[in-house]
Scaffold this active site. Structure first.
Site, PDB file in Angstrom:
ATOM      1  CG  ASN A  44      -0.344   0.049   2.530  1.00 16.92           C
ATOM      2  OD1 ASN A  44       0.876  -0.017   2.656  1.00 16.92           O
ATOM      3  ND2 ASN A  44      -1.144   0.155   3.586  1.00 16.92           N
ATOM      4  CG  ASP A  75      -7.294   1.676   6.943  1.00 18.19           C
ATOM      5  OD1 ASP A  75      -6.860   2.013   5.830  1.00 18.19           O
ATOM      6  OD2 ASP A  75      -7.186   2.384   7.960  1.00 18.19           O
TER       7      ASP A  75
END
Length: 245
Positions: A93, A165
């Site tokens: 990420n 998330d």
């Protein structure tokens, strides 16, 4: 998710180059399904290790082994490439621009490892390679979730930790599973990508399609927003309950 033995991803090798929540959460779930996960961290460690609530880090980094590498040094990058030689999935990420600067972008790695499933989570998508994004910005605010939950004139609520998330990590796991299945048929890896913004828009999907049809969704969370038989009420003893009729 509980599965019977052997677990569905037993024998799959995952290399994770990710920090904080969304990327590590995806890799942790792959580990739940039996994958062998190696987490690559800087010498200072994943920044989430510094959180006073260590349980946050532990939640999304179960099922993993770790190695510390300085990827700005050629020796560190070469060690990572050796890990990727027999890896099936690369989860990251980090910003695409930062990965390109390290020569760890999809175009570079797929040329060397054509069977690799390259899984990229970003804040705002591959079209914004320089733009960093966090849950409360990309998912909660920019996707419009905070606004949708706020009545006119009230202050927007603050998101709970990891609220965007973790769903984004789930979306990535689904994409990885699909890419691994495709590779079984084609022999080729692929790029799998999602973003916090995209997940937020999907969470608001019902509101968005109503708006596209010409209606304006009602803002806020009134206890009987749509239907009095599908609403929240307070009993005489002060407890709240949901009526799900």
């Amino acid at each position: 998710m509980q599965t019977t033995n052997p677990k569905p991803l037993a024998g799959v090798r995952v290399v994770e180059l990710a920090v904080v929540i969304a990327g590590p959460a995806a890799a942790a779930m792959l580990g739940d399904w039996g994958a062998d996960v190696v987490k690559v961290e800087p010498h200072a460690g994943d920044p989430h290790r510094a959180n006073t609530q260590t349980a946050y880090f532990e939640l999304d980094n179960r099922n993993k082994r770790s190695i510390c590498l300085d990827l700005k040094l050629e020796v560190g990058r070469e060690i990572l490439l050796r890990l990727l030689e027999d890896a099936d999935v690369f989860v990251t990420n980090l910003r695409p621009a930062a990965l390109a600067g390290l020569r760890l972008d999809y175009a570079t790695l797929t040329e060397r490892f054509p069977r690799l499933v390259y899984a990229s989570i970003t804040g705002y998508g591959q079209a914004a390679p320089e733009k960093a994004g966090y849950d409360i910005g990309a998912f909660w605010s920019r996707a419009g979730i905070a606004l949708a939950l706020t009545p006119e004139g009230d202050a927007p609520p603050v998101s709970r930790p990891g609220l965007g998330d973790h769903p984004t990590g789930l979306a990535m796991v689904a994409g990885i599973a699909g890419a691994l299945f495709q590779r079984e048929r084609t022999g080729q890896g692929s790029l799998v990508e999602t973003s916090l913004l995209r997940t937020g828009l999907y969470v608001l999907g019902s509101d968005l399609v109503v708006q596209m049809a010409g209606d304006r969704p009602v803002r806020g969370l009134r206890r009987a927003l749509y239907n009095p038989l599908l609403a929240c009420y307070q009993s005489q003893d002060g407890k709240w309950f949901w009526l799900l009729g």
